[in-house]
Design a protein around this motif. Structure first.
Motif, PDB file in Angstrom:
ATOM      1  N   GLY A 350       0.723  -1.067   0.061  1.00  0.00           N
ATOM      2  CA  GLY A 350       0.170   0.127  -0.124  1.00  0.00           C
ATOM      3  C   GLY A 350       0.746   1.303  -0.020  1.00  0.00           C
ATOM      4  O   GLY A 350       0.100   2.256   0.246  1.00  0.00           O
ATOM      5  N   TYR A 351       2.083   1.162  -0.188  1.00  0.00           N
ATOM      6  CA  TYR A 351       2.978   2.403  -0.089  1.00  0.00           C
ATOM      7  C   TYR A 351       2.775   3.055  -1.383  1.00  0.00           C
ATOM      8  O   TYR A 351       2.754   2.272  -2.505  1.00  0.00           O
ATOM      9  CB  TYR A 351       4.469   2.316   0.109  1.00  0.00           C
ATOM     10  CG  TYR A 351       4.866   1.728   1.362  1.00  0.00           C
ATOM     11  CD1 TYR A 351       5.069   2.554   2.545  1.00  0.00           C
ATOM     12  CD2 TYR A 351       4.740   0.267   1.673  1.00  0.00           C
ATOM     13  CE1 TYR A 351       5.491   2.034   3.684  1.00  0.00           C
ATOM     14  CE2 TYR A 351       4.911  -0.359   2.976  1.00  0.00           C
ATOM     15  CZ  TYR A 351       5.268   0.635   3.822  1.00  0.00           C
ATOM     16  OH  TYR A 351       5.629   0.069   5.530  1.00  0.00           O
ATOM     17  N   PRO A 352       2.357   4.200  -1.600  1.00  0.00           N
ATOM     18  CA  PRO A 352       1.946   4.925  -2.740  1.00  0.00           C
ATOM     19  C   PRO A 352       3.526   5.384  -3.582  1.00  0.00           C
ATOM     20  O   PRO A 352       4.459   5.830  -2.782  1.00  0.00           O
ATOM     21  CB  PRO A 352       1.331   6.031  -2.477  1.00  0.00           C
ATOM     22  CG  PRO A 352       1.642   6.416  -1.055  1.00  0.00           C
ATOM     23  CD  PRO A 352       2.349   5.473  -0.563  1.00  0.00           C
ATOM     24  N   SER A 353       3.219   5.557  -4.875  1.00  0.00           N
ATOM     25  CA  SER A 353       4.646   5.992  -5.374  1.00  0.00           C
ATOM     26  C   SER A 353       4.243   7.700  -5.310  1.00  0.00           C
ATOM     27  O   SER A 353       3.252   8.053  -5.108  1.00  0.00           O
ATOM     28  CB  SER A 353       3.970   5.912  -7.071  1.00  0.00           C
ATOM     29  OG  SER A 353       4.072   4.546  -7.277  1.00  0.00           O
ATOM     30  N   GLY A 354       5.475   8.442  -5.374  1.00  0.00           N
ATOM     31  CA  GLY A 354       5.407   9.839  -5.114  1.00  0.00           C
ATOM     32  C   GLY A 354       5.756  10.002  -3.712  1.00  0.00           C
ATOM     33  O   GLY A 354       5.703  11.283  -3.282  1.00  0.00           O
ATOM     34  N   LEU A 355       5.726   9.136  -2.962  1.00  0.00           N
ATOM     35  CA  LEU A 355       6.059   9.220  -1.231  1.00  0.00           C
ATOM     36  C   LEU A 355       7.106   9.959  -0.908  1.00  0.00           C
ATOM     37  O   LEU A 355       6.965  10.881  -0.230  1.00  0.00           O
ATOM     38  CB  LEU A 355       6.098   7.828  -0.690  1.00  0.00           C
ATOM     39  CG  LEU A 355       6.070   7.746   0.786  1.00  0.00           C
ATOM     40  CD1 LEU A 355       4.821   8.227   1.502  1.00  0.00           C
ATOM     41  CD2 LEU A 355       6.212   6.171   1.316  1.00  0.00           C
ATOM     42  N   CYS A 356       8.188   9.940  -1.618  1.00  0.00           N
ATOM     43  CA  CYS A 356       9.450  10.721  -1.101  1.00  0.00           C
ATOM     44  C   CYS A 356      10.020  10.993  -2.537  1.00  0.00           C
ATOM     45  O   CYS A 356      10.768  10.506  -3.094  1.00  0.00           O
ATOM     46  CB  CYS A 356      10.479   9.597  -0.697  1.00  0.00           C
ATOM     47  SG  CYS A 356       9.895   9.069   0.988  1.00  0.00           S
ATOM     48  N   PRO A 357       9.656  12.419  -2.909  1.00  0.00           N
ATOM     49  CA  PRO A 357       9.984  13.046  -3.975  1.00  0.00           C
ATOM     50  C   PRO A 357      11.370  13.081  -4.249  1.00  0.00           C
ATOM     51  O   PRO A 357      12.037  12.815  -5.509  1.00  0.00           O
ATOM     52  CB  PRO A 357       9.162  14.370  -4.134  1.00  0.00           C
ATOM     53  CG  PRO A 357       8.201  14.161  -3.160  1.00  0.00           C
ATOM     54  CD  PRO A 357       8.542  13.275  -2.114  1.00  0.00           C
ATOM     55  N   ASN A 358      12.389  13.622  -3.288  1.00  0.00           N
ATOM     56  CA  ASN A 358      13.716  13.709  -3.294  1.00  0.00           C
ATOM     57  C   ASN A 358      14.396  12.490  -3.748  1.00  0.00           C
ATOM     58  O   ASN A 358      15.296  12.245  -4.470  1.00  0.00           O
ATOM     59  CB  ASN A 358      14.318  14.267  -2.149  1.00  0.00           C
ATOM     60  CG  ASN A 358      14.091  15.664  -2.141  1.00  0.00           C
ATOM     61  OD1 ASN A 358      13.550  16.395  -3.011  1.00  0.00           O
ATOM     62  ND2 ASN A 358      14.127  16.110  -0.646  1.00  0.00           N
ATOM     63  N   ALA A 359      13.846  11.369  -3.239  1.00  0.00           N
ATOM     64  CA  ALA A 359      14.504   9.847  -3.469  1.00  0.00           C
ATOM     65  C   ALA A 359      14.225   9.482  -4.956  1.00  0.00           C
ATOM     66  O   ALA A 359      14.935   8.954  -5.687  1.00  0.00           O
ATOM     67  CB  ALA A 359      13.969   9.057  -2.405  1.00  0.00           C
ATOM     68  N   GLU A 360      13.106   9.807  -5.269  1.00  0.00           N
ATOM     69  CA  GLU A 360      12.457   9.395  -6.653  1.00  0.00           C
ATOM     70  C   GLU A 360      13.210  10.408  -7.624  1.00  0.00           C
ATOM     71  O   GLU A 360      13.554   9.771  -8.596  1.00  0.00           O
ATOM     72  CB  GLU A 360      11.020   9.746  -6.761  1.00  0.00           C
ATOM     73  CG  GLU A 360      10.329   8.571  -5.901  1.00  0.00           C
ATOM     74  CD  GLU A 360       8.802   8.392  -6.391  1.00  0.00           C
ATOM     75  OE1 GLU A 360       8.325   8.559  -7.173  1.00  0.00           O
ATOM     76  OE2 GLU A 360       8.243   7.995  -5.298  1.00  0.00           O
TER      77      GLU A 360
END
Ligand SMILES: *Cc1c(COP(=O)(O)O)cnc(C)c1O
Length: 396
Positions: A350-360
Protein backbone atom coordinates in the motif's frame (compact mmCIF):
# COMPACT_ATOMS: atom_id res chain seq x y z
CA UNK A 1 34.83 13.76 -31.39
CA UNK A 2 35.34 10.03 -30.71
CA UNK A 3 32.53 7.79 -31.89
CA UNK A 4 30.71 6.22 -28.95
CA UNK A 5 31.08 2.45 -28.57
CA UNK A 6 27.30 2.21 -28.43
CA UNK A 7 27.27 3.62 -32.00
CA UNK A 8 29.94 1.22 -33.23
CA UNK A 9 33.04 3.14 -32.10
CA UNK A 10 36.04 1.75 -30.23
CA UNK A 11 35.24 1.22 -26.52
CA UNK A 12 37.45 2.97 -23.94
CA UNK A 13 38.51 -0.44 -22.62
CA UNK A 14 38.37 -4.02 -23.83
CA UNK A 15 37.12 -5.73 -20.66
CA UNK A 16 34.25 -4.67 -18.40
CA UNK A 17 35.35 -2.87 -15.23
CA UNK A 18 32.97 -3.86 -12.38
CA UNK A 19 31.54 -1.21 -10.02
CA UNK A 20 32.91 -2.99 -6.96
CA UNK A 21 35.07 -5.99 -6.13
CA UNK A 22 36.89 -7.64 -3.22
CA UNK A 23 40.67 -7.67 -2.80
CA UNK A 24 41.92 -11.05 -1.54
CA UNK A 25 45.67 -11.69 -1.17
CA UNK A 26 47.76 -14.76 -0.33
CA UNK A 27 47.76 -13.97 3.40
CA UNK A 28 43.93 -13.86 3.41
CA UNK A 29 43.91 -17.29 1.78
CA UNK A 30 46.50 -18.63 4.26
CA UNK A 31 44.37 -17.40 7.17
CA UNK A 32 41.35 -19.34 5.91
CA UNK A 33 43.45 -22.45 5.24
CA UNK A 34 44.83 -22.32 8.79
CA UNK A 35 41.25 -22.35 10.10
CA UNK A 36 40.31 -25.21 7.77
CA UNK A 37 43.20 -27.20 9.26
CA UNK A 38 42.22 -26.36 12.85
CA UNK A 39 39.68 -28.10 15.11
CA UNK A 40 36.95 -25.51 14.61
CA UNK A 41 35.52 -24.34 11.31
CA UNK A 42 32.48 -22.82 13.00
CA UNK A 43 31.77 -21.49 16.53
CA UNK A 44 35.50 -21.47 17.27
CA UNK A 45 38.02 -18.80 18.36
CA UNK A 46 38.14 -16.79 15.10
CA UNK A 47 34.68 -15.36 15.72
CA UNK A 48 35.67 -13.66 19.00
CA UNK A 49 38.90 -12.42 17.42
CA UNK A 50 36.98 -10.84 14.57
CA UNK A 51 34.34 -9.36 16.87
CA UNK A 52 37.07 -7.88 19.07
CA UNK A 53 38.92 -6.45 16.05
CA UNK A 54 35.77 -4.66 14.82
CA UNK A 55 34.75 -3.45 18.30
CA UNK A 56 38.25 -2.04 18.91
CA UNK A 57 38.38 -0.41 15.49
CA UNK A 58 35.06 1.43 15.80
CA UNK A 59 35.40 2.10 19.54
CA UNK A 60 32.41 0.06 20.73
CA UNK A 61 32.10 -2.14 23.82
CA UNK A 62 30.59 -5.14 22.06
CA UNK A 63 30.32 -6.69 18.61
CA UNK A 64 28.17 -9.67 17.55
CA UNK A 65 28.96 -11.30 14.18
CA UNK A 66 26.20 -12.69 11.96
CA UNK A 67 26.10 -14.76 8.76
CA UNK A 68 25.29 -11.63 6.74
CA UNK A 69 24.39 -7.99 7.21
CA UNK A 70 20.68 -8.59 6.67
CA UNK A 71 20.57 -11.16 9.49
CA UNK A 72 22.47 -8.67 11.66
CA UNK A 73 19.83 -5.99 10.97
CA UNK A 74 17.11 -8.51 11.80
CA UNK A 75 18.93 -9.16 15.08
CA UNK A 76 19.08 -5.44 15.81
CA UNK A 77 15.32 -5.10 15.22
CA UNK A 78 14.72 -8.03 17.57
CA UNK A 79 17.02 -6.59 20.22
CA UNK A 80 15.31 -3.20 19.89
CA UNK A 81 12.02 -4.91 20.70
CA UNK A 82 10.35 -4.23 17.36
CA UNK A 83 7.16 -6.28 17.14
CA UNK A 84 3.77 -6.34 15.43
CA UNK A 85 2.54 -2.90 14.45
CA UNK A 86 5.57 -0.97 15.66
CA UNK A 87 6.63 1.79 13.30
CA UNK A 88 10.26 2.17 12.29
CA UNK A 89 11.37 5.21 10.31
CA UNK A 90 13.92 4.61 7.58
CA UNK A 91 15.13 5.89 4.24
CA UNK A 92 13.79 4.73 0.87
CA UNK A 93 17.24 5.19 -0.70
CA UNK A 94 18.84 1.97 0.51
CA UNK A 95 19.14 -1.70 -0.18
CA UNK A 96 16.01 -3.76 0.53
CA UNK A 97 17.47 -5.22 3.74
CA UNK A 98 17.16 -1.98 5.78
CA UNK A 99 13.37 -2.07 5.75
CA UNK A 100 12.86 -5.82 5.20
CA UNK A 101 14.40 -6.35 8.66
CA UNK A 102 11.49 -4.34 10.10
CA UNK A 103 8.95 -6.49 8.22
CA UNK A 104 10.58 -9.70 9.52
CA UNK A 105 9.63 -8.56 13.04
CA UNK A 106 6.07 -7.63 12.03
CA UNK A 107 6.94 -3.93 12.19
CA UNK A 108 5.84 -1.21 9.76
CA UNK A 109 8.56 0.61 7.80
CA UNK A 110 7.81 4.34 7.53
CA UNK A 111 9.80 6.03 4.77
CA UNK A 112 11.13 9.53 5.38
CA UNK A 113 12.53 11.41 2.39
CA UNK A 114 16.22 12.11 1.80
CA UNK A 115 18.09 15.39 1.97
CA UNK A 116 18.55 16.47 -1.63
CA UNK A 117 22.22 17.31 -1.13
CA UNK A 118 23.63 14.48 1.01
CA UNK A 119 21.08 11.86 -0.21
CA UNK A 120 20.88 10.67 3.42
CA UNK A 121 17.62 10.56 5.38
CA UNK A 122 16.60 14.09 6.34
CA UNK A 123 16.29 14.63 10.13
CA UNK A 124 13.48 17.14 9.43
CA UNK A 125 11.55 14.50 7.49
CA UNK A 126 12.18 11.95 10.26
CA UNK A 127 10.69 14.35 12.81
CA UNK A 128 7.52 14.77 10.70
CA UNK A 129 6.99 10.99 10.62
CA UNK A 130 7.21 10.33 14.37
CA UNK A 131 3.94 9.07 15.90
CA UNK A 132 3.05 7.36 19.18
CA UNK A 133 3.65 4.02 17.42
CA UNK A 134 7.23 4.87 16.42
CA UNK A 135 9.73 2.58 18.10
CA UNK A 136 13.00 3.05 16.22
CA UNK A 137 14.89 4.83 13.44
CA UNK A 138 17.06 2.91 10.98
CA UNK A 139 19.42 5.46 9.44
CA UNK A 140 21.63 4.50 6.49
CA UNK A 141 25.01 6.10 5.77
CA UNK A 142 24.39 6.21 2.04
CA UNK A 143 27.56 5.85 -0.11
CA UNK A 144 29.71 5.94 3.06
CA UNK A 145 28.84 9.46 4.17
CA UNK A 146 27.50 9.30 7.76
CA UNK A 147 23.98 10.56 8.48
CA UNK A 148 23.51 13.57 10.77
CA UNK A 149 23.52 11.19 13.70
CA UNK A 150 23.52 13.85 16.43
CA UNK A 151 20.23 15.33 15.16
CA UNK A 152 18.76 11.86 14.78
CA UNK A 153 19.92 10.85 18.25
CA UNK A 154 18.44 13.95 19.86
CA UNK A 155 15.07 13.26 18.18
CA UNK A 156 15.30 9.67 19.43
CA UNK A 157 16.05 10.76 23.01
CA UNK A 158 13.10 13.14 22.97
CA UNK A 159 10.68 10.46 21.76
CA UNK A 160 12.26 7.42 23.44
CA UNK A 161 13.27 5.66 20.19
CA UNK A 162 16.07 3.22 19.45
CA UNK A 163 18.59 4.31 16.80
CA UNK A 164 19.95 1.59 14.52
CA UNK A 165 22.61 2.75 12.08
CA UNK A 166 22.85 0.76 8.85
CA UNK A 167 26.54 1.36 8.21
CA UNK A 168 26.94 -1.24 5.45
CA UNK A 169 28.52 1.57 3.38
CA UNK A 170 30.48 3.37 6.07
CA UNK A 171 33.00 1.18 7.88
CA UNK A 172 35.83 3.58 8.79
CA UNK A 173 33.82 6.75 8.13
CA UNK A 174 33.67 9.49 10.76
CA UNK A 175 31.06 11.92 12.02
CA UNK A 176 32.54 14.96 13.80
CA UNK A 177 35.78 13.00 14.16
CA UNK A 178 34.13 9.95 15.78
CA UNK A 179 34.10 6.61 13.95
CA UNK A 180 30.78 5.19 12.84
CA UNK A 181 29.97 2.18 15.01
CA UNK A 182 29.93 3.94 18.36
CA UNK A 183 27.46 6.73 17.64
CA UNK A 184 24.11 4.83 17.59
CA UNK A 185 22.42 2.35 19.95
CA UNK A 186 23.32 -0.41 17.49
CA UNK A 187 25.29 -0.23 14.24
CA UNK A 188 25.33 -2.78 11.43
CA UNK A 189 28.26 -3.45 9.09
CA UNK A 190 28.19 -5.82 6.10
CA UNK A 191 31.09 -7.85 4.72
CA UNK A 192 29.63 -8.64 1.30
CA UNK A 193 32.45 -8.64 -1.33
CA UNK A 194 31.65 -5.14 -2.63
CA UNK A 195 31.87 -3.60 0.88
CA UNK A 196 35.03 -2.25 2.55
CA UNK A 197 36.28 -5.63 3.75
CA UNK A 198 34.80 -9.02 3.01
CA UNK A 199 34.08 -12.36 4.67
CA UNK A 200 32.25 -13.67 1.57
CA UNK A 201 28.93 -13.20 3.33
CA UNK A 202 28.94 -11.63 6.78
CA UNK A 203 27.64 -8.90 9.03
CA UNK A 204 28.05 -7.54 12.54
CA UNK A 205 26.30 -5.36 15.11
CA UNK A 206 28.34 -3.08 17.36
CA UNK A 207 26.85 -1.66 20.55
CA UNK A 208 27.80 -0.25 23.96
CA UNK A 209 24.80 -1.87 25.62
CA UNK A 210 25.20 -5.16 27.51
CA UNK A 211 21.44 -5.69 27.32
CA UNK A 212 21.40 -5.43 23.50
CA UNK A 213 24.53 -7.59 23.32
CA UNK A 214 22.86 -10.39 25.32
CA UNK A 215 19.74 -10.31 23.15
CA UNK A 216 21.78 -10.31 19.93
CA UNK A 217 23.78 -13.36 21.07
CA UNK A 218 20.57 -15.23 21.96
CA UNK A 219 18.89 -14.33 18.68
CA UNK A 220 21.87 -15.42 16.57
CA UNK A 221 21.71 -18.97 17.84
CA UNK A 222 18.11 -20.25 18.18
CA UNK A 223 17.35 -18.16 21.28
CA UNK A 224 19.36 -20.78 23.18
CA UNK A 225 21.40 -20.32 26.34
CA UNK A 226 23.65 -22.44 28.59
CA UNK A 227 24.13 -19.58 31.04
CA UNK A 228 23.42 -20.70 34.63
CA UNK A 229 22.55 -17.16 35.57
CA UNK A 230 19.63 -17.20 33.10
CA UNK A 231 18.45 -20.84 32.94
CA UNK A 232 15.46 -21.86 35.07
CA UNK A 233 17.28 -25.05 36.12
CA UNK A 234 20.25 -27.18 35.08
CA UNK A 235 19.80 -30.90 34.39
CA UNK A 236 23.50 -31.45 33.61
CA UNK A 237 26.37 -30.67 31.20
CA UNK A 238 24.20 -31.41 28.11
CA UNK A 239 21.47 -29.04 29.20
CA UNK A 240 20.43 -25.87 27.41
CA UNK A 241 17.29 -23.76 27.35
CA UNK A 242 15.52 -21.83 24.62
CA UNK A 243 14.16 -18.50 25.84
CA UNK A 244 13.39 -16.66 22.59
CA UNK A 245 12.51 -17.65 19.03
CA UNK A 246 15.95 -17.15 17.52
CA UNK A 247 17.50 -18.28 14.25
CA UNK A 248 20.69 -19.94 13.08
CA UNK A 249 22.36 -16.72 11.95
CA UNK A 250 25.92 -17.63 12.98
CA UNK A 251 29.05 -16.67 11.08
CA UNK A 252 31.56 -19.49 10.49
CA UNK A 253 35.18 -19.40 11.65
CA UNK A 254 36.22 -19.63 8.00
CA UNK A 255 34.52 -16.30 7.38
CA UNK A 256 35.76 -14.74 10.61
CA UNK A 257 39.40 -15.68 9.93
CA UNK A 258 39.13 -14.02 6.52
CA UNK A 259 37.64 -11.01 8.28
CA UNK A 260 40.52 -10.76 10.78
CA UNK A 261 43.02 -10.88 7.93
CA UNK A 262 41.08 -8.28 5.91
CA UNK A 263 40.96 -5.92 8.90
CA UNK A 264 44.74 -5.44 8.70
CA UNK A 265 44.19 -3.88 5.25
CA UNK A 266 41.15 -1.74 6.01
CA UNK A 267 43.13 1.46 6.50
CA UNK A 268 44.81 1.16 3.09
CA UNK A 269 41.55 0.13 1.41
CA UNK A 270 39.81 3.26 2.69
CA UNK A 271 42.72 5.55 1.76
CA UNK A 272 42.63 4.15 -1.78
CA UNK A 273 38.86 4.71 -2.02
CA UNK A 274 39.29 8.30 -0.82
CA UNK A 275 42.07 8.94 -3.34
CA UNK A 276 39.96 7.67 -6.24
CA UNK A 277 36.95 9.70 -5.09
CA UNK A 278 39.12 12.85 -5.04
CA UNK A 279 40.40 12.07 -8.56
CA UNK A 280 36.80 11.75 -9.76
CA UNK A 281 35.81 15.00 -8.01
CA UNK A 282 38.66 16.83 -9.65
CA UNK A 283 37.89 15.42 -13.09
CA UNK A 284 34.14 16.15 -13.01
CA UNK A 285 33.86 19.33 -10.93
CA UNK A 286 34.09 21.64 -13.96
CA UNK A 287 31.35 19.86 -15.91
CA UNK A 288 28.18 21.95 -15.68
CA UNK A 289 25.76 19.12 -16.39
CA UNK A 290 27.08 16.85 -13.65
CA UNK A 291 26.60 17.06 -9.87
CA UNK A 292 29.49 15.48 -7.94
CA UNK A 293 28.82 14.07 -4.44
CA UNK A 294 28.16 16.76 -1.83
CA UNK A 295 29.99 16.16 1.44
CA UNK A 296 28.59 17.51 4.72
CA UNK A 297 31.30 19.40 6.65
CA UNK A 298 30.80 17.19 9.74
CA UNK A 299 31.54 13.97 7.86
CA UNK A 300 34.55 12.08 6.57
CA UNK A 301 33.19 9.47 4.17
CA UNK A 302 34.76 6.06 3.64
CA UNK A 303 33.41 6.08 0.05
CA UNK A 304 31.63 2.82 -0.59
CA UNK A 305 29.98 4.33 -3.67
CA UNK A 306 30.69 7.28 -5.95
CA UNK A 307 27.49 8.62 -7.50
CA UNK A 308 27.09 11.24 -10.23
CA UNK A 309 23.77 13.02 -10.64
CA UNK A 310 23.09 14.17 -14.20
CA UNK A 311 21.22 17.39 -15.04
CA UNK A 312 19.21 15.92 -17.86
CA UNK A 313 17.69 19.21 -19.06
CA UNK A 314 21.05 19.97 -20.68
CA UNK A 315 21.34 16.52 -22.21
CA UNK A 316 19.95 15.24 -25.53
CA UNK A 317 19.26 11.77 -24.09
CA UNK A 318 17.94 10.30 -20.82
CA UNK A 319 19.68 8.57 -17.91
CA UNK A 320 19.08 5.15 -19.47
CA UNK A 321 20.96 6.14 -22.67
CA UNK A 322 23.85 7.62 -20.64
CA UNK A 323 24.01 4.39 -18.63
CA UNK A 324 23.95 2.19 -21.74
CA UNK A 325 26.60 4.33 -23.44
CA UNK A 326 28.93 3.98 -20.42
CA UNK A 327 28.36 0.22 -20.27
CA UNK A 328 29.17 0.02 -24.00
CA UNK A 329 32.52 1.66 -23.20
CA UNK A 330 33.01 -1.28 -20.79
CA UNK A 331 32.58 0.82 -17.66
CA UNK A 332 30.48 -1.24 -15.23
CA UNK A 333 28.28 1.59 -14.03
CA UNK A 334 25.31 0.81 -11.78
CA UNK A 335 22.33 2.52 -10.15
CA UNK A 336 21.93 2.60 -6.33
CA UNK A 337 19.09 2.36 -5.41
CA UNK A 338 15.51 1.96 -6.60
CA UNK A 339 13.48 3.63 -3.79
CA UNK A 340 12.43 0.61 -1.71
CA UNK A 341 8.70 1.43 -1.57
CA UNK A 342 8.51 1.35 -5.40
CA UNK A 343 9.20 -2.41 -5.30
CA UNK A 344 6.12 -4.48 -6.23
CA UNK A 345 6.11 -6.14 -2.79
CA UNK A 346 5.96 -2.76 -1.03
CA UNK A 347 3.46 -1.36 -3.53
CA UNK A 348 1.22 -4.33 -2.65
CA UNK A 349 1.53 -3.34 1.01
CA UNK A 350 0.00 0.00 0.00
CA UNK A 351 2.92 2.43 -0.17
CA UNK A 352 2.09 5.01 -2.85
CA UNK A 353 4.38 6.18 -5.64
CA UNK A 354 5.45 9.79 -5.09
CA UNK A 355 5.86 9.20 -1.34
CA UNK A 356 9.42 10.58 -1.22
CA UNK A 357 9.94 13.01 -4.13
CA UNK A 358 13.64 13.69 -3.42
CA UNK A 359 14.47 9.98 -3.45
CA UNK A 360 12.52 9.47 -6.69
CA UNK A 361 14.20 12.47 -8.32
CA UNK A 362 17.58 11.11 -7.25
CA UNK A 363 16.75 7.69 -8.69
CA UNK A 364 15.81 9.17 -12.07
CA UNK A 365 19.10 11.02 -12.49
CA UNK A 366 21.88 9.08 -10.78
CA UNK A 367 24.61 6.73 -11.99
CA UNK A 368 27.16 4.94 -9.78
CA UNK A 369 30.73 4.79 -11.11
CA UNK A 370 33.16 1.93 -10.37
CA UNK A 371 35.01 2.43 -7.08
CA UNK A 372 37.07 -0.21 -5.28
CA UNK A 373 40.61 -0.30 -3.85
CA UNK A 374 42.03 -2.72 -6.40
CA UNK A 375 41.36 -0.29 -9.28
CA UNK A 376 44.57 0.68 -11.09
CA UNK A 377 45.43 4.23 -12.16
CA UNK A 378 44.56 3.15 -15.69
CA UNK A 379 41.12 1.91 -14.52
CA UNK A 380 40.46 5.31 -12.93
CA UNK A 381 41.58 7.12 -16.08
CA UNK A 382 39.31 4.89 -18.20
CA UNK A 383 36.28 5.80 -16.09
CA UNK A 384 37.06 9.51 -16.36
CA UNK A 385 37.69 9.29 -20.12
CA UNK A 386 34.46 7.37 -20.68
CA UNK A 387 32.36 9.87 -18.70
CA UNK A 388 33.92 12.77 -20.64
CA UNK A 389 33.43 11.00 -23.96
CA UNK A 390 29.76 10.27 -23.30
CA UNK A 391 29.22 13.79 -21.91
CA UNK A 392 30.79 15.38 -25.00
CA UNK A 393 28.50 13.35 -27.25
CA UNK A 394 25.22 14.09 -25.49
CA UNK A 395 25.49 17.40 -23.65
CA UNK A 396 24.94 20.80 -25.21
C1 LIG B 1 24.96 -4.57 1.73
C2 LIG B 1 23.87 -3.87 2.44
C3 LIG B 1 23.05 -4.50 3.41
C4 LIG B 1 22.97 -5.96 3.66
O1 LIG B 1 24.11 -6.62 3.76
P1 LIG B 1 24.27 -8.16 3.38
O2 LIG B 1 25.53 -8.49 4.11
O3 LIG B 1 24.41 -8.24 1.89
O4 LIG B 1 23.10 -8.91 3.88
C5 LIG B 1 22.15 -3.71 4.12
N1 LIG B 1 22.04 -2.39 3.89
C6 LIG B 1 22.77 -1.78 2.96
C7 LIG B 1 22.59 -0.31 2.77
C8 LIG B 1 23.70 -2.49 2.19
O5 LIG B 1 24.40 -1.85 1.24
Amino acid sequence: MDKLAINGGQPIRNAMLPYGQQWIDGDDISAVIATLESSFITQGPAIQKFEQAIADYVGAQYAVAFCNGTAALHGACFAAGISTGDEVITTPLTFLASSNAVLYQGGVPIFADIDENTYNISPNEVEKKITNKTKAIIAVDFTGQPVEIDRITSLARKHNLVVIQDAAHSLGAEYKGVKVGSTADMTMFSFHPVKHITTGEGGIITTDSKAYYDRLVLFRSHGMTKDDGIMTKNDGPWYYEMHELGYNYRMTDLQASLGVSQMSKLHDFIEKRRTIAMQYNEAFSGMEGIITPFQHADTNSSWHLYVLKFKLDRCSVGRRELFDALRAENIGVHVHYIPVYLQPYYQNLGYPSGLCPNAENYYDNAITLPLFPKMTDQDVRDVILAVKKVYAAYYF
